[in-house]
Design an enzyme around this catalytic site. Structure first.
Site, PDB file in Angstrom:
ATOM      1  N   GLY A  12      59.997   3.452  29.396  1.00  0.00           N
ATOM      2  CA  GLY A  12      58.858   2.558  29.588  1.00  0.00           C
ATOM      3  C   GLY A  12      57.539   3.047  29.030  1.00  0.00           C
ATOM      4  O   GLY A  12      56.474   2.623  29.492  1.00  0.00           O
ATOM      5  N   SER A  13      57.573   3.893  27.982  1.00  0.00           N
ATOM      6  CA  SER A  13      56.284   4.347  27.437  1.00  0.00           C
ATOM      7  C   SER A  13      55.567   3.212  26.702  1.00  0.00           C
ATOM      8  O   SER A  13      54.333   3.156  26.698  1.00  0.00           O
ATOM      9  CB  SER A  13      56.469   5.556  26.523  1.00  0.00           C
ATOM     10  N   ASN A  14      56.320   2.297  26.085  1.00  0.00           N
ATOM     11  CA  ASN A  14      55.661   1.133  25.469  1.00  0.00           C
ATOM     12  C   ASN A  14      55.087   0.205  26.529  1.00  0.00           C
ATOM     13  O   ASN A  14      53.993  -0.339  26.357  1.00  0.00           O
ATOM     14  CB  ASN A  14      56.632   0.386  24.555  1.00  0.00           C
ATOM     15  N   ARG A  91      69.567  -4.579  25.520  1.00  0.00           N
ATOM     16  CA  ARG A  91      70.561  -5.649  25.451  1.00  0.00           C
ATOM     17  C   ARG A  91      70.177  -6.656  24.381  1.00  0.00           C
ATOM     18  O   ARG A  91      68.982  -6.857  24.145  1.00  0.00           O
ATOM     19  CB  ARG A  91      70.641  -6.404  26.785  1.00  0.00           C
ATOM     20  N   LEU A  92      71.181  -7.266  23.806  1.00  0.00           N
ATOM     21  CA  LEU A  92      70.908  -8.370  22.875  1.00  0.00           C
ATOM     22  C   LEU A  92      70.463  -9.567  23.698  1.00  0.00           C
ATOM     23  O   LEU A  92      70.981  -9.817  24.783  1.00  0.00           O
ATOM     24  CB  LEU A  92      72.180  -8.738  22.116  1.00  0.00           C
ATOM     25  N   ASN A 107      59.772  -7.930  20.179  1.00  0.00           N
ATOM     26  CA  ASN A 107      60.441  -6.642  20.387  1.00  0.00           C
ATOM     27  C   ASN A 107      59.760  -5.591  19.520  1.00  0.00           C
ATOM     28  O   ASN A 107      59.138  -5.914  18.508  1.00  0.00           O
ATOM     29  CB  ASN A 107      61.912  -6.740  19.990  1.00  0.00           C
ATOM     30  N   HIS A 109      60.739  -2.022  17.408  1.00  0.00           N
ATOM     31  CA  HIS A 109      61.894  -1.257  16.924  1.00  0.00           C
ATOM     32  C   HIS A 109      61.389  -0.043  16.148  1.00  0.00           C
ATOM     33  O   HIS A 109      60.476  -0.171  15.332  1.00  0.00           O
ATOM     34  CB  HIS A 109      62.758  -2.145  16.014  1.00  0.00           C
TER      35      HIS A 109
HETATM   36  C1  GRF Z   1      61.216   2.808  21.599  1.00  0.00           C
HETATM   37  O1  GRF Z   1      61.427   3.723  20.570  1.00  0.00           O
HETATM   38  C2  GRF Z   1      61.373   1.384  21.092  1.00  0.00           C
HETATM   39  O2  GRF Z   1      60.951   1.229  19.778  1.00  0.00           O
HETATM   40  C3  GRF Z   1      62.854   1.175  21.202  1.00  0.00           C
HETATM   41  O3  GRF Z   1      63.251   1.839  22.354  1.00  0.00           O
HETATM   42  C4  GRF Z   1      62.318   2.889  22.651  1.00  0.00           C
HETATM   43  C5  GRF Z   1      61.800   2.600  24.017  1.00  0.00           C
HETATM   44  O4  GRF Z   1      60.953   3.605  24.490  1.00  0.00           O
HETATM   45  N1  GRF Z   1      63.157  -0.242  21.192  1.00  0.00           N
HETATM   46  P1  GRF Z   1      60.116   3.365  25.826  1.00  0.00           P
HETATM   47  O5  GRF Z   1      61.117   2.961  26.903  1.00  0.00           O
HETATM   48  O6  GRF Z   1      59.126   2.268  25.546  1.00  0.00           O
HETATM   49  O7  GRF Z   1      59.469   4.669  26.124  1.00  0.00           O
END
Ligand code: GRF
Length: 211
Positions: A12-14, A91-92, A107, A109
């Site tokens: 969950g860092s994003n 998940r897709l 999303n 990536h």
């Molecule tokens: C990130 O690298 C994102 O690009 C990918 O999964 C990872 C998730 O990291 N889809 P976090 O859970 O947000 O730390």
């Protein structure tokens, strides 16, 4: 101000970067709900720490993917979500969720798509030997990391990089570019035309560091 629903399966860092941007007023949005398919996701703790409702929807509790997504859609609707952000959601996404939020699912990536979709994108990039890696924010369609691209950030591959060091530098860029993309959406500046996402007003007032 738009309401965000964040789907996250892990660290969950994003999610944290999105919450921080909202709290700092850099993003005209509020995190309305965090939903996870994994009851042990660190993302749930992050949500709780910031007073964001956190909901667990386990896949195995539903008979089919459609039923599972119906539960997720109900929760997103209950929290009046405008935009769904996948942030490490493993998940897709299927038709039920996409039809409920047409071109309203994003999303992030950790690669410059269409290179290296799917799992372990940073490892794929290193093994291929590219000199420039990076990250992509895109709208979600039914494929794996295949929807229209919103923003991308390049990250040079350095001599001596391993998966961990490269992933870390890409992650720093992810944390900037995801809130930027959401801010563009919140400002009504994204228009999807086929595979292209037009950024309205681009050229007049470009985002810093976006090329
Ligand atoms: C990130 O690298 C994102 O690009 C990918 O999964 C990872 C998730 O990291 N889809 P976090 O859970 O947000 O730390």
């Amino acid at each position: 101000m738009i309401a965000l629903g964040v789907l996250a399966s892990g660290r969950g860092s994003n999610l944290q970067a999105i919450i921080d941007a909202c709290e700092a007023g850099r993003l005209d949005a509020r995190p309305a709900v965090v939903i996870s398919d994994n009851p042990r996701a660190q993302a749930l703790e992050r949500a709780a720490r910031h007073g964001v409702p956190a909901v667990v929807v386990e896949r195995r509790a539903s008979k089919s993917r459609d039923d599972y997504e119906r539960v997720i859609v109900a929760s997103l609707r209950e929290h009046a979500v405008d935009l769904v952000c996948l942030a490490g959601y493993r998940r897709l996404v299927g038709r039920v969720l996409l039809d409920a939020f047409p071109w309203r699912v994003m999303n992030i990536h950790p690669a410059l798509l269409p290179s290296f979709p799917g799992l372990e994108a940073q490892r794929q990039a290193l093994e291929y030997g590219v000199k420039v890696a990076g990250c992509t924010v895109h709208f979600v369609d039914e494929g794996a990391d295949s929807g229209p691209v919103i923003l991308q950030k390049p990250v040079p591959v350095l001599e001596g990089d391993d998966v961990e060091s490269l992933s870390e530098r890409i992650l720093e860029q992810e944390h900037q570019v995801y809130p930027e993309a959401i801010a563009l959406y919140a400002a009504g500046r994204l228009k999807v035309a086929g595979r292209r996402v037009h950024i309205l007003g681009e050229g007049k007032e470009p985002w810093p560091d976006v090329h």
